[in-house]
Write a protein that holds these residues in place. Structure first.
Motif, PDB file in Angstrom:
ATOM      1  N   PRO A 115       6.217 -14.253   3.492  1.00  0.00           N
ATOM      2  CA  PRO A 115       6.074 -13.256   2.654  1.00  0.00           C
ATOM      3  C   PRO A 115       5.083 -12.223   2.770  1.00  0.00           C
ATOM      4  CG  PRO A 115       5.981 -15.354   1.534  1.00  0.00           C
ATOM      5  CD  PRO A 115       5.876 -15.734   2.919  1.00  0.00           C
ATOM      6  N   LEU A 116       3.809 -12.483   3.479  1.00  0.00           N
ATOM      7  CA  LEU A 116       3.068 -11.532   3.987  1.00  0.00           C
ATOM      8  C   LEU A 116       3.629 -10.540   5.047  1.00  0.00           C
ATOM      9  CD1 LEU A 116      -0.522 -13.356   3.839  1.00  0.00           C
ATOM     10  CD2 LEU A 116       0.498 -11.571   2.240  1.00  0.00           C
ATOM     11  N   GLN A 117       4.671 -10.929   6.172  1.00  0.00           N
ATOM     12  CA  GLN A 117       5.028 -10.421   6.867  1.00  0.00           C
ATOM     13  C   GLN A 117       5.979  -9.776   6.223  1.00  0.00           C
ATOM     14  OE1 GLN A 117       4.448 -10.374  10.575  1.00  0.00           O
ATOM     15  NE2 GLN A 117       5.490  -8.419  10.374  1.00  0.00           N
ATOM     16  N   LYS A 118       6.896  -9.956   5.437  1.00  0.00           N
ATOM     17  CA  LYS A 118       7.934  -9.131   4.790  1.00  0.00           C
ATOM     18  C   LYS A 118       7.192  -8.041   3.898  1.00  0.00           C
ATOM     19  CE  LYS A 118      11.716 -12.584   3.732  1.00  0.00           C
ATOM     20  NZ  LYS A 118      11.997 -13.317   2.601  1.00  0.00           N
ATOM     21  N   LEU A 119       6.040  -8.383   3.279  1.00  0.00           N
ATOM     22  CA  LEU A 119       5.196  -7.060   2.760  1.00  0.00           C
ATOM     23  C   LEU A 119       4.932  -6.109   3.629  1.00  0.00           C
ATOM     24  CD1 LEU A 119       3.789  -6.054   0.210  1.00  0.00           C
ATOM     25  CD2 LEU A 119       1.851  -7.498   0.832  1.00  0.00           C
ATOM     26  N   VAL A 120       4.491  -6.268   4.710  1.00  0.00           N
ATOM     27  CA  VAL A 120       3.818  -5.658   5.776  1.00  0.00           C
ATOM     28  C   VAL A 120       5.207  -4.721   6.342  1.00  0.00           C
ATOM     29  CG1 VAL A 120       3.177  -5.486   8.201  1.00  0.00           C
ATOM     30  CG2 VAL A 120       1.798  -6.815   6.514  1.00  0.00           C
ATOM     31  N   ASP A 121       6.137  -5.560   6.735  1.00  0.00           N
ATOM     32  CA  ASP A 121       7.515  -4.682   7.210  1.00  0.00           C
ATOM     33  C   ASP A 121       8.106  -3.772   6.316  1.00  0.00           C
ATOM     34  OD1 ASP A 121       7.123  -6.517   9.457  1.00  0.00           O
ATOM     35  OD2 ASP A 121       8.851  -7.605   8.954  1.00  0.00           O
ATOM     36  N   HIS A 122       7.788  -4.370   5.032  1.00  0.00           N
ATOM     37  CA  HIS A 122       8.605  -3.593   3.874  1.00  0.00           C
ATOM     38  C   HIS A 122       7.589  -2.116   3.547  1.00  0.00           C
ATOM     39  CE1 HIS A 122      10.725  -2.429   0.048  1.00  0.00           C
ATOM     40  NE2 HIS A 122       9.613  -2.099  -0.343  1.00  0.00           N
ATOM     41  N   GLN A 123       6.295  -2.314   3.719  1.00  0.00           N
ATOM     42  CA  GLN A 123       5.353  -1.155   3.375  1.00  0.00           C
ATOM     43  C   GLN A 123       5.548   0.038   4.373  1.00  0.00           C
ATOM     44  OE1 GLN A 123       1.573  -1.871   2.023  1.00  0.00           O
ATOM     45  NE2 GLN A 123       2.365  -2.269  -0.179  1.00  0.00           N
ATOM     46  N   VAL A 124       5.669  -0.587   5.740  1.00  0.00           N
ATOM     47  CA  VAL A 124       5.525   0.277   6.841  1.00  0.00           C
ATOM     48  C   VAL A 124       7.083   1.010   6.736  1.00  0.00           C
ATOM     49  CG1 VAL A 124       5.923   0.269   9.402  1.00  0.00           C
ATOM     50  CG2 VAL A 124       4.181  -1.013   8.277  1.00  0.00           C
ATOM     51  N   SER A 125       8.183   0.290   6.378  1.00  0.00           N
ATOM     52  CA  SER A 125       9.361   1.270   6.688  1.00  0.00           C
ATOM     53  C   SER A 125       9.505   2.191   5.124  1.00  0.00           C
ATOM     54  CB  SER A 125      10.456   0.177   6.584  1.00  0.00           C
ATOM     55  OG  SER A 125      10.802  -0.342   5.191  1.00  0.00           O
ATOM     56  N   ARG A 126       8.859   1.550   4.189  1.00  0.00           N
ATOM     57  CA  ARG A 126       8.848   2.565   2.997  1.00  0.00           C
ATOM     58  C   ARG A 126       7.753   3.844   3.261  1.00  0.00           C
ATOM     59  NH1 ARG A 126      11.469   4.075  -0.358  1.00  0.00           N
ATOM     60  NH2 ARG A 126      10.044   4.174  -2.159  1.00  0.00           N
ATOM     61  N   LEU A 127       6.961   3.671   4.058  1.00  0.00           N
ATOM     62  CA  LEU A 127       6.070   4.704   4.297  1.00  0.00           C
ATOM     63  C   LEU A 127       6.850   5.778   5.036  1.00  0.00           C
ATOM     64  CD1 LEU A 127       3.095   5.752   4.173  1.00  0.00           C
ATOM     65  CD2 LEU A 127       2.811   4.917   6.504  1.00  0.00           C
ATOM     66  N   LYS A 128       7.633   5.334   6.081  1.00  0.00           N
ATOM     67  CA  LYS A 128       8.330   6.071   6.754  1.00  0.00           C
ATOM     68  C   LYS A 128       9.572   6.884   5.858  1.00  0.00           C
ATOM     69  CE  LYS A 128      11.097   6.197  10.929  1.00  0.00           C
ATOM     70  NZ  LYS A 128      10.039   6.819  12.256  1.00  0.00           N
ATOM     71  N   GLU A 129      10.062   6.185   5.013  1.00  0.00           N
ATOM     72  CA  GLU A 129      10.954   6.671   4.183  1.00  0.00           C
ATOM     73  C   GLU A 129      10.331   7.746   3.113  1.00  0.00           C
ATOM     74  OE1 GLU A 129      13.257   3.837   1.791  1.00  0.00           O
ATOM     75  OE2 GLU A 129      13.564   2.204   3.596  1.00  0.00           O
ATOM     76  N   VAL A 130       9.338   7.432   2.584  1.00  0.00           N
ATOM     77  CA  VAL A 130       8.711   8.431   1.573  1.00  0.00           C
ATOM     78  C   VAL A 130       8.175   9.443   2.157  1.00  0.00           C
ATOM     79  CG1 VAL A 130       6.690   8.466   0.037  1.00  0.00           C
ATOM     80  CG2 VAL A 130       8.132   6.469  -0.063  1.00  0.00           C
ATOM     81  N   LEU A 131       7.655   9.280   3.555  1.00  0.00           N
ATOM     82  CA  LEU A 131       6.961  10.625   4.048  1.00  0.00           C
ATOM     83  C   LEU A 131       8.007  11.305   4.962  1.00  0.00           C
ATOM     84  CD1 LEU A 131       3.359   9.562   4.874  1.00  0.00           C
ATOM     85  CD2 LEU A 131       4.209  10.964   2.940  1.00  0.00           C
ATOM     86  N   GLY A 132       9.068  10.620   5.305  1.00  0.00           N
ATOM     87  CA  GLY A 132      10.170  11.282   6.126  1.00  0.00           C
ATOM     88  C   GLY A 132       9.841  11.699   7.362  1.00  0.00           C
TER      89      GLY A 132
END
Length: 132
Positions: A115-132
């Motif tokens: 679950p912690l790895q999923k959280l890290v992966d999710h936040q990193v990919s969301r940061l890229k999406e949000v900031l484009g």
């Protein structure tokens, strides 16, 4: 010490990425769907992880345009540090790394690492999406 991390390239200047991450109000946009009851200020965030735990985090250290460190502001199930590290790839590009350092015994490591790895992966990919 268990270390879980991931990195991404963001096509934004370093200062812009840092300003976004330096305000915990923005971090709600990076959270997965199993996070709810989110409340935050620029320096603190509280939320519930579905079927797991309530967490309260605060920024313990800001190194401008370099690093942001969050630690629990109330008792957590285990010692944990969340760290965003930023490096300038070019004038218009930033490398952002999200690192979770956790004191996990063998049993907790088996249960929490995924679950912690999923959280890290999710936040990193969301940061890229949000900031484009």
């Amino acid at each position: 010490m268990t270390v879980i991390q991931n990195s991404t390239q963001i096509n934004k200047p370093l200062a812009e990425v840092y300003q976004f991450l330096a305000d915990l109000n923005n971090h709600e946009q990076l959270m997965p769907d199993n996070i709810y009851n989110w409340t935050s200020t620029a320096d603190e965030a509280r939320f519930t992880i579905k079927n797991m735990a309530k967490l309260a985090l605060r920024i313990s250290q800001r190194i401008e345009n370099k690093e942001l460190v969050c630690v629990p502001s109330e008792e957590a199930p285990f010692a944990i540090t969340l760290r965003w590290k930023l490096d300038e790839a070019s004038a218009e590009s930033t490398t952002a790394s999200f690192v979770i350092e956790a004191e996990l015994n063998m049993m907790m490591k088996m249960m929490a690492s995924g679950p912690l790895q999923k959280l890290v992966d999710h936040q990193v990919s969301r940061l890229k999406e949000v900031l484009g």
